[in-house]
Enzyme design. Sequence first.
Site, mmCIF file in Angstrom:
data_model
loop_
_atom_site.group_PDB
_atom_site.id
_atom_site.type_symbol
_atom_site.label_atom_id
_atom_site.label_comp_id
_atom_site.label_asym_id
_atom_site.label_seq_id
_atom_site.Cartn_x
_atom_site.Cartn_y
_atom_site.Cartn_z
ATOM 1 N N LYS A 198 -16.015 28.815 31.213
ATOM 2 C CA LYS A 198 -17.070 27.979 31.793
ATOM 3 C C LYS A 198 -17.781 28.797 32.861
ATOM 4 C CE LYS A 198 -18.055 23.664 34.178
ATOM 5 N NZ LYS A 198 -17.543 22.382 34.658
ATOM 6 N N LYS A 250 -18.801 27.067 27.526
ATOM 7 C CA LYS A 250 -19.861 26.266 28.135
ATOM 8 C C LYS A 250 -20.646 27.130 29.105
ATOM 9 C CE LYS A 250 -20.251 22.243 31.086
ATOM 10 N NZ LYS A 250 -19.509 21.268 31.869
HETATM 11 C C1 PBG Z 1 -17.962 19.543 36.158
HETATM 12 C C2 PBG Z 1 -18.925 19.465 35.028
HETATM 13 C C3 PBG Z 1 -20.242 19.919 35.009
HETATM 14 C C4 PBG Z 1 -20.744 19.647 33.747
HETATM 15 C C5 PBG Z 1 -19.746 19.015 33.035
HETATM 16 N N1 PBG Z 1 -18.613 18.926 33.843
HETATM 17 C C6 PBG Z 1 -21.095 20.458 36.063
HETATM 18 C C7 PBG Z 1 -20.668 21.593 36.862
HETATM 19 O O1 PBG Z 1 -19.730 22.316 36.555
HETATM 20 O O2 PBG Z 1 -21.332 21.790 37.870
HETATM 21 C C8 PBG Z 1 -22.111 19.960 33.274
HETATM 22 C C9 PBG Z 1 -22.514 19.319 32.004
HETATM 23 C C10 PBG Z 1 -23.966 19.417 31.735
HETATM 24 O O3 PBG Z 1 -24.717 20.103 32.438
HETATM 25 O O4 PBG Z 1 -24.402 18.773 30.766
HETATM 26 N N2 PBG Z 1 -17.009 18.521 36.096
#
Ligand code: PBG
Length: 328
Positions: A198, A250
């Site tokens: 991520k 991701k």
């Molecule tokens: C954090 C989380 C995020 C997203 C999903 N879970 C945001 C981040 O890490 O700041 C982003 C999902 C998206 O942008 O569609 N729990």
Amino acid sequence: MSTVPERRPRRLRSSAALRELVTETRVHPKDLILPVFLREGISEPIMISSMPGVQQHTPDSLRRLAVRAAESGIGGLMLFAVPETHDATGSAADAPDGIGQRGLRLLAEEVGEDLVIVSDLCLDEYTGHGHCGVLATDGTVDNDATLDRYTSMALAQAEAGAHLLGLSGMMDGQVAACRAALDAAGHTQTGILAYAAKYASAFYGPFREAVDSQLKGDRRSYQQDPANRREGLLEAELDIAEGADVIMVKPGLAYLDVLSDVAQAAPVPVASYQVSGEYAMVEAAALHGWIDRDRVIDETLTSIKRAGADIIATYWALEWAGRWKDSL
Ligand code: PBG
């Protein structure tokens, strides 16, 4: 002098039937997971302005959406909860009657037979500072203290009926810690979908509005540097070794190289998350009439699957499944 080609790849492109027959990649509705937002303390759904077509739901509107999702034939739902209160340790995150657990229970009861219910196991929606973990006295995110909060969340979410726990916080050792806690409590059948690779991405921008993010600063001390490809493999290997049942890469489109590496190496199913910024960019361009919206959506999903994703989390899941049905 003209030469006559011996090989003619165009032959297989000459009719729709031939093209269909030899296509290498097909997305299926069952591949898709729809992320949904449940907000505490509202009586009507609220539109998310940076994500046209996506809403923060009430329990009732979430229930109706879940039923539609089950009828559409998609694979699952991923729940993000937006709590009314925030504090330093995110204490609502593991409360048995916290908004996240209430949402999971509702979804498991309503559509749990037909859809895979995925939780979001992370503290960022619940903390006052907006970070994905608890802070040490020097203000840094404390990895091991955060693991204690995550294991407690894991138990609360498993008890609420989640089928897969979406570990999205990027703390070291989070998969092993949650797996051990789940097994010790008898939740041996609750699975872990680990956000393995991520990245600290600007593509999450619209999501921060969707969950009323409190974050000031950034997540670069725990999410990965977008410049690093090899590190995606390391994160995937560690999560698999720690017991992840499914791993995720991701964001989606800007990280297809990482997805491809991970998908080739992983002996477990691999998911990709087409995130909020990817959604917003396409919707915004389409609003201007600058792209053919439906074809672009289709092409992005096909490309993510072609790169190696078995599962795709996308805000277009329902709509795409509807078009797929109509095309039969
Ligand atoms: C954090 C989380 C995020 C997203 C999903 N879970 C945001 C981040 O890490 O700041 C982003 C999902 C998206 O942008 O569609 N729990």
